[in-house]
Motif scaffolding. Structure first.
Motif, PDB file in Angstrom:
ATOM      1  N   THR A  60       0.832  -1.214   0.000  1.00 24.07           N
ATOM      2  CA  THR A  60       0.000   0.000   0.000  1.00 24.07           C
ATOM      3  C   THR A  60       0.864   1.259   0.000  1.00 24.07           C
ATOM      4  O   THR A  60       0.555   2.244  -0.689  1.00 24.07           O
ATOM      5  CB  THR A  60      -0.927  -0.008   1.222  1.00 24.07           C
ATOM      6  OG1 THR A  60      -1.656  -1.239   1.260  1.00 24.07           O
ATOM      7  CG2 THR A  60      -1.904   1.147   1.179  1.00 24.07           C
ATOM      8  N   PHE A  61       1.952   1.215   0.775  1.00 20.76           N
ATOM      9  CA  PHE A  61       2.890   2.353   0.776  1.00 20.76           C
ATOM     10  C   PHE A  61       3.488   2.567  -0.607  1.00 20.76           C
ATOM     11  O   PHE A  61       3.692   3.723  -1.030  1.00 20.76           O
ATOM     12  CB  PHE A  61       3.987   2.081   1.801  1.00 20.76           C
ATOM     13  CG  PHE A  61       5.160   3.017   1.689  1.00 20.76           C
ATOM     14  CD1 PHE A  61       5.081   4.313   2.181  1.00 20.76           C
ATOM     15  CD2 PHE A  61       6.338   2.598   1.081  1.00 20.76           C
ATOM     16  CE1 PHE A  61       6.160   5.177   2.070  1.00 20.76           C
ATOM     17  CE2 PHE A  61       7.419   3.452   0.970  1.00 20.76           C
ATOM     18  CZ  PHE A  61       7.324   4.754   1.468  1.00 20.76           C
ATOM     19  N   ASP A  62       3.775   1.493  -1.319  1.00 21.40           N
ATOM     20  CA  ASP A  62       4.304   1.593  -2.681  1.00 21.40           C
ATOM     21  C   ASP A  62       3.349   2.402  -3.563  1.00 21.40           C
ATOM     22  O   ASP A  62       3.756   3.338  -4.264  1.00 21.40           O
ATOM     23  CB  ASP A  62       4.504   0.184  -3.235  1.00 21.40           C
ATOM     24  CG  ASP A  62       4.976   0.174  -4.685  1.00 21.40           C
ATOM     25  OD1 ASP A  62       5.375   1.243  -5.200  1.00 21.40           O
ATOM     26  OD2 ASP A  62       4.938  -0.897  -5.301  1.00 21.40           O
ATOM     27  N   LEU A  63       2.075   2.048  -3.529  1.00 21.36           N
ATOM     28  CA  LEU A  63       1.084   2.757  -4.354  1.00 21.36           C
ATOM     29  C   LEU A  63       0.963   4.218  -3.944  1.00 21.36           C
ATOM     30  O   LEU A  63       0.966   5.120  -4.799  1.00 21.36           O
ATOM     31  CB  LEU A  63      -0.272   2.056  -4.245  1.00 21.36           C
ATOM     32  CG  LEU A  63      -1.446   2.756  -4.929  1.00 21.36           C
ATOM     33  CD1 LEU A  63      -1.232   2.851  -6.427  1.00 21.36           C
ATOM     34  CD2 LEU A  63      -2.754   2.039  -4.608  1.00 21.36           C
ATOM     35  N   LEU A  64       0.872   4.487  -2.651  1.00 19.22           N
ATOM     36  CA  LEU A  64       0.683   5.865  -2.186  1.00 19.22           C
ATOM     37  C   LEU A  64       1.915   6.727  -2.462  1.00 19.22           C
ATOM     38  O   LEU A  64       1.791   7.912  -2.819  1.00 19.22           O
ATOM     39  CB  LEU A  64       0.367   5.862  -0.689  1.00 19.22           C
ATOM     40  CG  LEU A  64      -0.944   5.183  -0.280  1.00 19.22           C
ATOM     41  CD1 LEU A  64      -1.100   5.202   1.238  1.00 19.22           C
ATOM     42  CD2 LEU A  64      -2.124   5.859  -0.957  1.00 19.22           C
ATOM     43  N   PHE A  65       3.095   6.151  -2.335  1.00 17.60           N
ATOM     44  CA  PHE A  65       4.315   6.930  -2.547  1.00 17.60           C
ATOM     45  C   PHE A  65       4.481   7.294  -4.025  1.00 17.60           C
ATOM     46  O   PHE A  65       4.831   8.436  -4.356  1.00 17.60           O
ATOM     47  CB  PHE A  65       5.518   6.127  -2.058  1.00 17.60           C
ATOM     48  CG  PHE A  65       6.788   6.910  -2.010  1.00 17.60           C
ATOM     49  CD1 PHE A  65       6.877   8.067  -1.267  1.00 17.60           C
ATOM     50  CD2 PHE A  65       7.907   6.486  -2.713  1.00 17.60           C
ATOM     51  CE1 PHE A  65       8.054   8.803  -1.219  1.00 17.60           C
ATOM     52  CE2 PHE A  65       9.085   7.205  -2.678  1.00 17.60           C
ATOM     53  CZ  PHE A  65       9.162   8.366  -1.925  1.00 17.60           C
ATOM     54  N   VAL A  66       4.238   6.341  -4.908  1.00 21.23           N
ATOM     55  CA  VAL A  66       4.323   6.627  -6.343  1.00 21.23           C
ATOM     56  C   VAL A  66       3.244   7.638  -6.742  1.00 21.23           C
ATOM     57  O   VAL A  66       3.495   8.554  -7.550  1.00 21.23           O
ATOM     58  CB  VAL A  66       4.197   5.332  -7.163  1.00 21.23           C
ATOM     59  CG1 VAL A  66       4.101   5.629  -8.650  1.00 21.23           C
ATOM     60  CG2 VAL A  66       5.391   4.421  -6.884  1.00 21.23           C
ATOM     61  N   THR A  67       2.044   7.505  -6.161  1.00 19.61           N
ATOM     62  CA  THR A  67       0.974   8.476  -6.449  1.00 19.61           C
ATOM     63  C   THR A  67       1.364   9.868  -5.982  1.00 19.61           C
ATOM     64  O   THR A  67       1.126  10.867  -6.689  1.00 19.61           O
ATOM     65  CB  THR A  67      -0.324   8.029  -5.753  1.00 19.61           C
ATOM     66  OG1 THR A  67      -0.662   6.708  -6.177  1.00 19.61           O
ATOM     67  CG2 THR A  67      -1.469   8.970  -6.086  1.00 19.61           C
ATOM     68  N   LEU A  68       1.967   9.969  -4.808  1.00 16.95           N
ATOM     69  CA  LEU A  68       2.408  11.267  -4.287  1.00 16.95           C
ATOM     70  C   LEU A  68       3.455  11.895  -5.196  1.00 16.95           C
ATOM     71  O   LEU A  68       3.388  13.104  -5.505  1.00 16.95           O
ATOM     72  CB  LEU A  68       2.962  11.083  -2.873  1.00 16.95           C
ATOM     73  CG  LEU A  68       3.520  12.334  -2.183  1.00 16.95           C
ATOM     74  CD1 LEU A  68       2.410  13.371  -1.975  1.00 16.95           C
ATOM     75  CD2 LEU A  68       4.169  11.968  -0.859  1.00 16.95           C
TER      76      LEU A  68
END
Length: 234
Positions: A60-68
């Motif tokens: 989940t952190f992977d998705l949120l970090f790339v989105t950010l």
């Protein structure tokens, strides 16, 4: 006559030598065994182990970090609305970062579906997502013009590549081995508890340890002498 006690001593020693395993089983505390089994059962009732939950949080952190990072890139290059029009509506493989965001969404959906919902205990899903991510990013960096578009042309592909391989390492070296070790430990504790439950009633019974009182030495000879003397008197 001197050989008899020696044979009896050897037999006694061998019989005593065969009892330590029984005494060891008798020394097992069934309360501790049941407590350990209940702790493992509560972990199973949770539905997902702690290490697997950590892995899902990292995905989940992977998705949120790339989105950010992608949102920051849109703001830097003229605002979110203008950036969405240029990168989504007028998508261009050579200059858009939108496909890197979709790649993070792809990893998130596959890994959460496989390892959180289906609780898969194999590495094929993470191998598939990492292979697709690596091939796509390498091709995009070689063919596209991202490297000439500022720092985000380096940051987004590199971050996505690193996060995908960290997920692979974490699952292969932490999640799967630790869960296999926990499962083997549970089976071992259950096996020991079953053996203790079978052996312990036999150990507690007094009949197995009953031994008849020994007859005094020479008692048979004395009884025969008394019978002979009585016959002589008669």
């Amino acid at each position: 006559m001197s050989q008899l006690p020696e044979h009896q001593g050897n037999a006694l020693g061998s019989s005593l030598g065969s009892h330590p395993s029984l005494r060891d089983v008798h020394s097992i505390n069934p309360t501790q065994l049941m407590a350990r089994i209940e702790s493992y059962d509560t972990r199973e009732k949770k539905g997902i182990s702690d290490v697997r939950r950590t892995f899902c949080l990292f995905v989940t952190f992977d998705l949120l970090f790339v989105t950010l990072l992608w949102i920051i890139e849109l703001n830097v290059n003229g605002g979110i609305e203008k950036g969405l029009k240029n990168e989504v509506l007028h998508y261009d493989y050579h200059s858009s970062y939108f496909d890197i965001f979709l790649l993070a969404v792809f990893r998130f959906k596959i890994l959460i579906l496989a390892y959180a919902l289906c609780r898969l205990r194999h590495w094929w899903a993470i191998a598939f997502t990492t292979a697709v991510t690596s091939a796509f990013l390498l091709t995009k960096v070689i063919i596209s013009k991202l490297l000439s578009q500022g720092p985000f042309g380096y940051v987004l592909p590199i971050i996505s590549f690193i996060l995908a391989w960290i997920e692979t390492w974490f699952l292969d070296f932490k999640v799967l081995p630790q869960e296999a070790e926990e499962e083997n430990r549970l089976l071992l504790v259950q096996d020991v508890s079953e053996r203790a439950a079978l052996l312990q009633p036999g150990l507690l019974s007094d009949g197995q340890f009953y031994s008849p009182p020994e007859s005094e030495a020479g008692s048979d000879e004395e009884s025969e002498e008394k019978q002979d003397s009585e016959k002589a008197v008669l």
